[in-house]
Design an enzyme around this catalytic site. Structure first.
Site, PDB file in Angstrom:
ATOM      1  N   SER A 108       0.924  -1.075  -0.252  1.00  0.00           N
ATOM      2  CA  SER A 108      -0.321   0.374  -0.108  1.00  0.00           C
ATOM      3  C   SER A 108       1.201   0.951   0.175  1.00  0.00           C
ATOM      4  CB  SER A 108      -1.239  -0.106   1.323  1.00  0.00           C
ATOM      5  OG  SER A 108      -1.677  -1.097   1.253  1.00  0.00           O
ATOM      6  N   ALA A 109       1.671   1.444   0.479  1.00  0.00           N
ATOM      7  CA  ALA A 109       2.668   2.745   0.482  1.00  0.00           C
ATOM      8  C   ALA A 109       3.131   2.530  -0.308  1.00  0.00           C
ATOM      9  CB  ALA A 109       4.691   2.064   1.357  1.00  0.00           C
ATOM     10  N   HIS A 146       6.476  -0.288   8.100  1.00  0.00           N
ATOM     11  CA  HIS A 146       7.012  -0.192   9.911  1.00  0.00           C
ATOM     12  C   HIS A 146       7.596   0.224  10.778  1.00  0.00           C
ATOM     13  CE1 HIS A 146       4.222  -4.183   7.801  1.00  0.00           C
ATOM     14  NE2 HIS A 146       5.562  -4.434   7.517  1.00  0.00           N
TER      15      HIS A 146
END
Length: 275
Positions: A108-109, A146
């Site tokens: 998604s990033a 993350h």
């Protein structure tokens, strides 16, 4: 019913599944066999359904028609999300001219950064290798996800773009859609809803037994100190994780509407579990 469940070697996933995988939250309906893989590997596995349930990037849903999105277990940022780092500050025009290290084409990033700055040249690498690649000069710019979103300063890099803040402003405060759990649609909606509630109970157990769940999650800390892991887990195990509700569902639909308009994903219909 015996089912396979894939999750990432990340502390927030481990925290969510703590109750389930330690049998502290038992289920009369499911016997779980869990598989641990990096998120991009799970994304790719899901294109040819190997696992009954799996964590995936929201972006991957454009390419995995055989799965239904669960309402629980999502990683949504609340005015925060992926960031872009470098060794020095840069303008967006300068960033666009660089080859950017990304944690995978199906993350998604990657999709969110394309929505933010347009298409760009990139190189794929494991997300945990990106900070060092930036610091060493192997790449000029890195897209970071993350817990490395929190440790970039310790790694000698600077934040040059904040994708989460951009999304928050662009959508008037919708949560940032990053990771979700999906289940094979052919297992039937009754089974999907039943497992969804089981996962929700595991997440709620982790929240209620926070210290024990963090201790379990520390096995996936990748050498980061406990205080940073606690901060990371609190960021990505939030009220939208327990149940995405209308805001989470709207954020997913909004991201894909924007992406379809720009031709970044194929035309498709997402499937989300019943409330």
């Amino acid at each position: 019913m015996e089912i396979s469940v894939g999750h990432t070697p990340d502390s927030d996933d481990a925290f969510m599944f703590y109750g389930m995988f330690t049998d502290k939250v038992p289920s009369p309906d499911f016997k779980v066999n869990h598989v641990i893989e990096d998120i991009e590997k799970l994304n790719r596995k899901a294109t040819d359904p190997e696992l009954d349930v799996t964590a995936v990037s929201v972006h991957a849903c454009a390419f995995i028609p055989g799965y239904t999105i669960l309402r629980s277990g999502g990683s949504f940022g609340i005015n925060y999300g992926p960031i872009v780092t470098a060794k020095k500050m840069m303008t967006i025009d300068e960033i666009k001219k660089c080859k950017i290290a990304i944690p995978g084409k199906m993350t998604s990033a990657f999709l969110l950064l394309q929505l933010m700055i347009g298409k760009f040249d990139y190189v794929e690498m494991n997300f945990s290798d990106i900070p060092e690649a930036v610091k060493s000069g192997k790449v000029d710019v890195g897209l970071v996800i993350h817990e490395t979103q929190l440790s970039y300063e310790q790694e000698g890099n600077v934040k040059i773009l904040d994708v989460g803040e951009w999304w928050d402003k662009t959508t008037n405060g919708l949560p940032v859609p990053l990771g979700i759990n999906v289940m094979r649609t052919d297992l039937g909606m009754d089974t999907i809803v039943k497992f969804d509630k089981y996962l929700q109970a595991s997440i709620e157990f982790g929240i209620e037994h926070f210290d024990d769940a963090i201790e379990y999650a520390m096995q996936y800390s990748r050498g980061k100190e406990r205080s940073l892991i606690e901060k990371f887990v609190k960021m990505y195990v939030n009220k939208v994780t327990v149940n995405m509700g209308d805001p989470g569902e709207e954020s997913i639909r909004r991201m894909f509407a924007m992406a379809k308009e720009k031709g970044l994903v194929p035309d498709f219909e997402i499937s989300i579990a019943n409330k």
